[in-house]
Scaffold this motif. Structure first.
Motif, PDB file in Angstrom:
ATOM      1  N   PHE A 228       0.844  -1.200   0.000  1.00  0.00           N
ATOM      2  CA  PHE A 228       0.000   0.000   0.000  1.00  0.00           C
ATOM      3  C   PHE A 228       0.880   1.251   0.000  1.00  0.00           C
ATOM      4  N   LYS A 229       0.698   2.144  -0.990  1.00  0.00           N
ATOM      5  CA  LYS A 229       1.543   3.329  -1.140  1.00  0.00           C
ATOM      6  C   LYS A 229       0.701   4.594  -1.224  1.00  0.00           C
ATOM      7  N   TYR A 230       1.384   5.706  -1.002  1.00  0.00           N
ATOM      8  CA  TYR A 230       0.727   7.004  -1.118  1.00  0.00           C
ATOM      9  C   TYR A 230       0.471   7.333  -2.585  1.00  0.00           C
ATOM     10  N   ARG A 231      -0.758   7.775  -2.868  1.00  0.00           N
ATOM     11  CA  ARG A 231      -1.111   8.182  -4.224  1.00  0.00           C
ATOM     12  C   ARG A 231      -1.417   9.667  -4.294  1.00  0.00           C
ATOM     13  N   GLN A 232      -2.325  10.112  -3.452  1.00  0.00           N
ATOM     14  CA  GLN A 232      -2.718  11.517  -3.469  1.00  0.00           C
ATOM     15  C   GLN A 232      -3.393  11.836  -2.142  1.00  0.00           C
ATOM     16  N   LEU A 235      -0.802  13.200   3.444  1.00  0.00           N
ATOM     17  CA  LEU A 235       0.220  12.221   3.816  1.00  0.00           C
ATOM     18  C   LEU A 235      -0.139  11.515   5.118  1.00  0.00           C
ATOM     19  N   ASP A 237      -3.133  10.962   6.357  1.00  0.00           N
ATOM     20  CA  ASP A 237      -4.223  10.010   6.131  1.00  0.00           C
ATOM     21  C   ASP A 237      -3.683   8.700   5.566  1.00  0.00           C
ATOM     22  N   TYR A 238      -2.719   8.796   4.655  1.00  0.00           N
ATOM     23  CA  TYR A 238      -2.097   7.583   4.118  1.00  0.00           C
ATOM     24  C   TYR A 238      -1.407   6.792   5.225  1.00  0.00           C
ATOM     25  N   ARG A 241      -3.822   5.038   7.562  1.00  0.00           N
ATOM     26  CA  ARG A 241      -4.470   3.924   6.865  1.00  0.00           C
ATOM     27  C   ARG A 241      -3.538   2.722   6.757  1.00  0.00           C
ATOM     28  N   LYS A 242      -2.277   2.959   6.423  1.00  0.00           N
ATOM     29  CA  LYS A 242      -1.344   1.834   6.282  1.00  0.00           C
ATOM     30  C   LYS A 242      -1.045   1.200   7.640  1.00  0.00           C
ATOM     31  N   LEU A 266       5.862   6.120   1.218  1.00  0.00           N
ATOM     32  CA  LEU A 266       5.829   7.556   0.934  1.00  0.00           C
ATOM     33  C   LEU A 266       6.565   7.867  -0.363  1.00  0.00           C
TER      34      LEU A 266
END
Length: 373
Positions: A228-232, A235, A237-238, A241-242, A266
């Motif tokens: 699972f990686k950051y998309r948009q 930061l 929130d990503y 979530r991870k 990231l």
């Protein structure tokens, strides 16, 4: 004839769910009151009273717990032998009764408070089981189990921990509460278990079936959590979530590994600005990420500006050239600055200007020649 006043009170029996009539005191004609100890108060110790017509009326009158009546009963020879000895002392089965003094106001208040508390406890017992469980379930610190939950065994452990914290210990109560935390197709599993085992069964059977059904032996949840990686967006929130995805897969994951896995998802230009050696807890990583949110926002703004410029250029290219339309050359799509007809007009204008200048100079030279002649 001599009479005695007996006080009848409806109290709880040996089983708290049952009621029984008790005689709490006896009062004579001189207004002397003799208290009866609790062990001798139940009506079964007063066989002579049970045979009287007055008791039948009392039995019909007292219906609810804490109801009471004071009734005068004429002393028959049998009653007198049961409650008064040959010396005039009050007794019950050889136990001498003690005359009670008038209660002080504070004692009366305490007695009234005790009565209110007993009534409250009785009301709580009368509340349906389902309503009690629903109220308790609202205090659970636990998310509902769905088909998307990645670790069924870990969730079941958390469910049992919450049941122990809130005092839900009976098997039937756990089974009933479990239904309140299931969603989607998990409710179909619950319905099947009811048909096979009923709600009056061993909790361990339900637990084993749940874990066997929803244990995830595949790699899909693990792969999704790890990659699972950051998309948009934000930061932080990503990162949150991870962290949740990783803990759902393995709650016992150590802190350094958890930090590394979150950081590797990231963008590189963000992760390279974080000092890995200064991160002792996951919260330290979150704090650093929050301080770098502006970099993502700036990049998003630059991308938006470039996109708007590209759209503007595209719109310009898609608009028909007005010079071509003026020359009746049809609809041609190109910037007016590079239009061939515009360049042609400019060249023609320059040639005409040069031609007019040359003619003027020639005319002047001819006039000078004529004047000399």
């Amino acid at each position: 004839m001599e009479k005695l006043k007996f006080e009848f009170v409806m109290k709880s029996g040996e089983d708290p769910k049952t009621n029984t009539i008790c005689i709490t005191s006896i009062t004579d004609a001189d207004q002397r009151t003799f208290g009866i100890p609790e062990s001798l108060q139940p009506i079964r110790f007063h066989e002579e009273i049970i045979r009287t017509k007055s008791f039948q009326k009392v039995k019909t009158t007292l219906k609810r717990r804490h109801d009471k009546r004071q009734v005068w009963i004429t002393l028959s020879p049998e009653l007198k032998r049961a409650y008064v000895d040959e010396d005039g002392n009050f007794e019950i089965n050889g136990y001498l009764l003690e005359e009670t003094q008038q209660q002080a106001p504070a004692t009366e208040s305490l007695s009234a408070l005790t009565s209110v508390l007993e009534s409250f406890v009785e009301m709580r017992r009368d509340i349906p089981r389902s309503q009690n469980l629903k109220n308790l379930s609202e205090r659970f610190v636990l998310e509902k189990f769905t088909k998307k939950t990645s670790n069924g065994i870990q969730w079941m452990t958390a469910f049992e921990t919450e049941c122990a914290r809130l005092g839900i210990e009976e098997d039937i109560s756990k089974i009933e509460t479990l239904k309140l935390f299931l969603e989607d197709s998990c409710l179909d599993w619950y319905s099947s278990m009811l048909m096979k085992h009923t709600v009056i069964s061993d909790w361990l059977i339900w637990k084993k079936s749940f874990c066997d059904t929803y244990v995830d032996k595949g790699w899909s949840p693990v792969r999704y959590a790890m990659l699972f990686k950051y998309r948009q967006g934000s930061l932080l929130d990503y990162a949150l979530r991870k962290e949740k995805l990783l803990l759902e897969v393995n709650k016992t994951i150590d802190k350094p590994t958890l930090i590394d896995l979150i950081a590797t998802g990231l963008p590189n230009f963000i992760a390279d600005k974080i000092d890995r050696g200064s991160l002792k807890n996951v919260e330290d990583l979150f704090n650093n990420i929050r301080g770098l949110e502006h970099l993502v926002n700036k990049r998003a703004f630059d991308k938006k500006t470039n996109l708007e410029n590209n759209i503007k250029d595209k719109n310009t290219r898609e608009r028909p050239c007005r010079i071509c339309e003026k020359e009746n050359k049809g609809s041609r799509y190109h910037p007016e600055s590079v239009c061939w007809f515009k360049n042609k007009e400019n060249n023609q204008f320059k040639r005409e200007q040069i031609r007019s200048v040359n003619n003027s100079e020639l005319e002047i030279e001819l006039n000078e020649i004529d004047s000399k002649n």
